[in-house]
Design a protein around this motif. Structure first.
Motif: not given
Length: 190
Positions: A135-138, A45-51, A112-116, A144-145
């Motif tokens: 990272l979560c705040e960024a 899901k694109p709106k999820v940033g980290a798990v 990887r694309a989000d972290l980059q 992103q969630r």
């Protein structure tokens, strides 16, 4: 350090998903690597940033099931990432991922694309404190969630290295807390 080492790994990575994983995190007996696809599944899901995963101490008490921010009495009003329920018995795993304020970098899946795009982990932090929260705040600042995948359960031997509870370590944590508070205001984004 934690951030530079992970950023070096990011530079060499080629997969679509990255799993930041501390050397002292390991699966339960018989689990093998079956947990990794389940951890990464919400990233579809694109709106999820980290798990993140549920992490247990070796005595099966809870180490991590998502983080929340808390002000510490006697210190400046900085938000410190805390682990609700830490040391207690873990609750029953829910039927899927749930949103949390932040997840620990001890076991964190991200595209990887989000972290980059974020330039990797914040290397201004001293030792391994606050890089995961930053990272979560960024990611949250990008809309992103942050999710916990509660049915992915691993063991984490958190900070059992000799010397990890020294006055120097406490001082470094305060430096990181000041840096994090100056850059991020999690209370405003919640």
């Amino acid at each position: 350090g934690y951030a530079p080492a992970n950023n070096a790994g990011l530079a060499a990575a080629r997969a679509a998903h990255i799993c930041l994983l501390n050397a002292d995190v390991f699966p339960r007996q018989g689990e093998g690597m079956a947990w990794l696809p389940r951890l990464c599944a919400p990233l579809s899901k694109p709106k999820v940033g980290a798990v993140g995963a549920t992490l247990l101490f070796e005595d099966d008490t809870l180490q991590h099931a998502g983080m929340e921010y808390q002000r510490m009495p006697g210190l400046p009003p900085w938000p410190f990432p805390t682990h609700p329920g830490k040391g207690g018995r873990p609750g029953a795993a829910g039927p899927g991922a749930r949103e949390v304020s932040a997840v620990t970098g001890a076991c964190l899946a991200i595209r990887r694309a989000d972290l980059q795009a974020l330039g990797g982990l914040d290397e201004d932090c001293i030792i391994a404190d606050f890089e995961d929260a930053a990272l979560c705040e960024a990611l949250r600042a990008r809309g992103q969630r942050i999710m916990l995948q509660p049915d992915v359960v691993l063991y984490h031997l958190e900070r059992q290295t000799p010397g990890s509870h020294t006055p120097w370590r406490a001082g470094a944590t305060l430096v990181n807390a000041s840096h994090f508070a100056a850059r991020w205001n999690p209370d405003a984004q919640a």
